[in-house]
Write an enzyme that holds these catalytic residues in place. Structure first.
Site, PDB file in Angstrom:
ATOM      1  N   CYS A 183       0.832  -1.199   0.000  1.00 39.39           N
ATOM      2  CA  CYS A 183       0.000   0.000   0.000  1.00 39.39           C
ATOM      3  C   CYS A 183       0.869   1.253   0.000  1.00 39.39           C
ATOM      4  O   CYS A 183       1.368   1.672   1.040  1.00 39.39           O
ATOM      5  CB  CYS A 183      -0.917  -0.025   1.223  1.00 39.39           C
ATOM      6  SG  CYS A 183      -1.867   1.485   1.401  1.00 39.39           S
ATOM      7  N   CYS A 225      -0.344   4.130   2.166  1.00 44.48           N
ATOM      8  CA  CYS A 225      -0.165   3.935   3.617  1.00 44.48           C
ATOM      9  C   CYS A 225       1.289   4.195   4.002  1.00 44.48           C
ATOM     10  O   CYS A 225       1.568   4.773   5.041  1.00 44.48           O
ATOM     11  CB  CYS A 225      -0.502   2.511   4.043  1.00 44.48           C
ATOM     12  SG  CYS A 225      -1.960   1.819   3.312  1.00 44.48           S
ATOM     13  N   ASP A 226       2.216   3.706   3.192  1.00 47.22           N
ATOM     14  CA  ASP A 226       3.616   3.646   3.625  1.00 47.22           C
ATOM     15  C   ASP A 226       4.568   4.533   2.834  1.00 47.22           C
ATOM     16  O   ASP A 226       5.744   4.643   3.189  1.00 47.22           O
ATOM     17  CB  ASP A 226       4.105   2.190   3.534  1.00 47.22           C
ATOM     18  CG  ASP A 226       3.254   1.279   4.402  1.00 47.22           C
ATOM     19  OD1 ASP A 226       2.860   1.723   5.490  1.00 47.22           O
ATOM     20  OD2 ASP A 226       2.966   0.142   3.994  1.00 47.22           O
TER      21      ASP A 226
END
Ligand code: NDP
Length: 312
Positions: free
Chosen positions: A136, A139-140
């Site tokens: 993701c 997300c990261d």
């Protein structure tokens, strides 16, 4: 175990689940929705959604899902945290266990559990989980500002993630196993026109290395029919974007699925082979997998649930 009786249970909180909740709420079915492992679903892991009708400037995926949740709540949907751990669809009312600690008996069930990101299956993906491996980018990606990353995949997700990461990282390699990208033309162009992205066609990632986290990837490049070249590339982050697996495992004893695990429904409808049980969104859609098609099938499922009661 605590047992609760419901008219309409919706499992999943992506566009299909929330749209089903909006329609079921407005039809007085008092829907209860369990949001699952990833509240808001896959769109919360994407950046801007540019193709959901009604947002000419695009909308952030998380915001879109927040809006859908609020809209469902406005019509009385009871939205709860929890994950389905067991099912018994052998007879009505259908029995669904949540978090191993509560049983819901429901007359209608809308399965909108979506799909989950796939991994290559390398032991190193597990070894470096949370230490440089991610599925993701939104997300990261933040952790890789001014660093070098690789994205695996050649579809829309991979291209979208590569472009997103290029906004943060100093260099992005896109590792594509075929000699072409499968992504839509517009995404292909964005990748090709981004000077920070380098596409490595006909490459496969076969392992990762690093002391306390990912420091590089072992690559195999195909050179014609029988030849190949092996080399290592220094990277700080390794992002998977190679597709998804439908989250249907817990229903498989009762419902038919295809070989990948997509729940089979009556063509053009969300009806499964069990009366009162419907499957909507990506868990039943190997073809379109779009937010808008998921939302549409959530709508269909709620209308079917309402008709199920009126036909009784
Ligand atoms: P896709 O199935 O479209 O693409 C998966 C990609 O990963 C392909 O390039 C595939 O290669 C590659 N791949 C699969 N397995 C492996 C493996 N073991 N090793 C190396 N590469 C692998 O998945 P997406 O998640 O990209 O997209 C799913 C659907 O969602 C599509 O319909 C897409 O259009 C849509 N989508 C739309 C978006 C938007 O419109 N904003 C955003 C994201 C997705 P190969 O081509 O060789 O099979």
């Amino acid at each position: 175990m605590e047992t609760e009786r419901l008219k309409c249970l919706i499992i999943g909180s992506g566009p299909a689940g929330y749209t089903a909740a909006i329609y079921a709420g407005r039809a007085n079915l008092s829907p209860v929705l369990y949001s699952g492992l990833q509240p808001g679903g896959q769109l919360t892991t994407t950046t801007d959604v540019e193709n959901f009708p009604g947002y000419p400037q695009g909308i952030n995926g998380t915001e879109l899902m927040e809006d859908l949740r609020k809209q469902a709540e406005r019509f009385g949907a009871d939205i709860r945290a929890g994950v389905v751990t067991a099912t018994d669809l052998s007879k009505s009312p259908y029995r669904i266990t949540v978090d191993g600690s509560k049983i819901l008996e429901t007359e209608t069930l809308i399965i909108a559990t979506g799909a989950t990101a796939k991994y290559l299956g390398l032991a190193d993906e597990q070894k470096y989980a949370g230490m440089g491996v991610s599925a993701c980018a939104t997300c990261d990606g933040f952790f890789y500002r001014k660093k070098t990353v690789a994205v695996v995949g050649g579809g829309d997700t991979a291209c979208e993630e590569a472009v997103y990461l290029a906004g943060l990282a100093s260099k992005v390699y896109l590792i594509v196993r075929k000699p072409y990208l499968r992504a839509s033309k517009v995404m292909q162009e964005r990748v090709m026109n981004n000077e920070k992205i380098e596409v490595l066609f006909e490459h496969n990632a076969v392992g990762l290395f690093g002391e306390d986290g990912v420091e590089g990837v072992h690559l195999v490049k195909r050179l014609g029919e029988a030849d190949e070249e092996r080399y290592d590339l220094a990277i700080d982050g390794f992002f998977l974007a190679i597709g998804h697996k439908p989250n249907s495992e817990v229903f498989k004893p009762y419902l038919d699925t295809d070989e990948v695990g997509y729940i089979l429904t009556e063509p053009g409808t969300p009806r499964t082979k069990i009366p009162g049980v419907f499957a909507a969104g990506d868990v039943a859609d190997p073809h379109y997998r779009q937010a808008i098609t998921a939302a549409a099938s959530g709508c269909q499922a709620a209308i079917e649930a309402e008709r199920y009661f009126s036909a009784k």
